[in-house]
Design a protein around this motif. Structure first.
Motif, short mmCIF file in Angstrom:
data_model
loop_
_atom_site.label_atom_id
_atom_site.label_comp_id
_atom_site.label_asym_id
_atom_site.label_seq_id
_atom_site.Cartn_x
_atom_site.Cartn_y
_atom_site.Cartn_z
N SER A 151 -63.00 -7.74 49.79
CA SER A 151 -62.05 -7.48 48.70
C SER A 151 -60.73 -6.96 49.24
O SER A 151 -60.70 -6.16 50.19
N THR A 152 -59.64 -7.36 48.60
CA THR A 152 -58.30 -6.97 49.05
C THR A 152 -57.89 -5.56 48.57
O THR A 152 -56.71 -5.20 48.63
N THR A 153 -58.85 -4.78 48.15
CA THR A 153 -58.66 -3.45 47.56
C THR A 153 -57.59 -2.59 48.22
O THR A 153 -56.81 -1.91 47.54
N LEU A 154 -57.58 -2.57 49.56
CA LEU A 154 -56.74 -1.58 50.25
C LEU A 154 -55.41 -2.14 50.71
O LEU A 154 -54.61 -1.41 51.32
N SER A 155 -55.12 -3.41 50.39
CA SER A 155 -53.80 -3.94 50.73
C SER A 155 -52.74 -3.21 49.91
O SER A 155 -52.83 -3.14 48.69
N GLY A 156 -51.76 -2.69 50.60
CA GLY A 156 -50.71 -1.91 49.93
C GLY A 156 -50.97 -0.42 50.01
O GLY A 156 -50.10 0.38 49.65
N THR A 165 -45.63 -4.36 44.56
CA THR A 165 -46.05 -4.03 43.20
C THR A 165 -46.98 -5.10 42.63
O THR A 165 -47.69 -4.85 41.66
N LEU A 166 -46.99 -6.28 43.22
CA LEU A 166 -47.82 -7.38 42.73
C LEU A 166 -49.14 -7.47 43.51
O LEU A 166 -49.25 -6.89 44.60
N PRO A 167 -50.13 -8.19 43.00
CA PRO A 167 -51.35 -8.41 43.78
C PRO A 167 -51.04 -9.14 45.08
O PRO A 167 -50.10 -9.94 45.14
N ALA A 185 -60.20 -10.61 44.68
CA ALA A 185 -58.81 -10.13 44.54
C ALA A 185 -58.85 -8.81 43.80
O ALA A 185 -59.36 -8.73 42.68
N GLU A 186 -58.34 -7.76 44.42
CA GLU A 186 -58.36 -6.43 43.80
C GLU A 186 -57.09 -5.69 44.19
O GLU A 186 -56.65 -5.73 45.32
N GLY A 187 -56.53 -5.00 43.21
CA GLY A 187 -55.34 -4.20 43.46
C GLY A 187 -54.14 -4.75 42.73
O GLY A 187 -53.66 -5.84 43.03
N ARG A 188 -53.70 -4.01 41.70
CA ARG A 188 -52.45 -4.31 40.97
C ARG A 188 -52.51 -5.62 40.19
O ARG A 188 -51.47 -6.21 39.90
N VAL A 189 -53.69 -6.10 39.85
CA VAL A 189 -53.78 -7.26 38.95
C VAL A 189 -53.56 -6.71 37.54
O VAL A 189 -54.38 -5.97 37.01
#
Ligand SMILES: CC(=O)N[C@H](C=O)[C@@H](O)[C@H](O)[C@H](O)COP(=O)(O)O
Length: 228
Positions: A151-156, A165-167, A185-189
């Motif tokens: 999962s892309t959880t920790l990107s950003g 600010t975007l996924p 896909a996780e984070g800022r969706v």
């Protein structure tokens, strides 16, 4: 490597929404019964799974919903804080989590263990592992170490990843082309359109938290909108 348990809870996530039902420290929503109700609402709305913080809340949620519960245990707020040790991971399995989400960034863990140790312990306890990563290399490494989902959880949020600010759909696409396990896909969706774009970019599932389950943060957005 210990073989992962049967694939059953994972198959149910393909092409579907996962709702993260969490509240930050000090937030009025950070209350077990309240978070359980959020999870029930997510299930009622069609979520395929929920992502829940802390063993006590995981146990209460498992008793209240029929969908798989992805458990994490945030401990601390610097370095590795999402399920930072094997002890944290096994407590989540004991609480009934079908899938344990854990930091897989490769940074040092407080118990000196590796992500591979955590995967082995969770698989031996008959549960699956969702690797929370920030970069393509971390995702590749996590999959090689036996993660069942990446999962892309920790990107950003973790070093080496772009602040945005975007996924991070670039990372979704890159991971989807590089690993054999499902990519989440996780984070800022923040919108249904962004969720659909994440699937189109190669995600197998999409996690939405703040945009669904965080009234304090959402209120702040509207208040800021009025003030600008
Ligand atoms: C970085 C980190 O600690 N993310 C956490 C992971 O569980 C949660 O605080 C996020 O709410 C979750 O990832 C969903 O993301 P968003 O709330 O942006 O939809």
């Amino acid at each position: 490597m210990t073989p992962p348990p049967s694939a059953s809870p994972l198959a149910a996530l393909t092409g579907r929404l996962i709702v993260s039902c969490q509240a930050p420290p000090g937030d009025p929503m950070r209350h077990s019964d309240t978070l359980v109700r959020m999870a029930r609402s997510a299930q009622a709305g069609g979520a395929a799974a929920v992502r829940v913080n802390e063993p006590e809340v995981v146990a209460a949620t498992v008793a209240a919903v029929d969908v798989p519960v992805i458990g994490l245990w945030k401990d601390g707020d610097t370095g590795v804080y999402i399920t930072p040790s094997v002890r944290h991971a096994l407590a989540l399995v004991d609480a009934g989590a079908a899938i344990v989400a854990a930091d897989a960034t490769g940074r040092p863990r407080p118990d000196g263990s590796t992500f591979a140790d955590l995967v082995a312990a969770v698989h031996a306890a008959d549960a699956h592992v969702m690797a929370d990563v920030a970069t393509l290399d971390e995702g590749r490494e996590a999959a090689a170490q036996g993660a069942d989902l990446v999962s892309t959880t920790l990107s950003g949020y973790a070093p080496g990843s772009p602040r945005q600010t975007l996924p991070d759909l670039r990372l979704v696409t890159d991971l989807a082309g590089a690993v054999d396990v499902p990519v989440v896909a996780e984070g800022r969706v923040a919108t249904p359109e962004q969720a659909a774009a994440a699937l189109a970019a190669g995600a197998s599932s999409v996690v939405v938290g703040t945009a669904i389950t965080a009234p304090t943060a959402l209120t702040r957005l509207f208040v800021a909108g009025l003030a600008s």
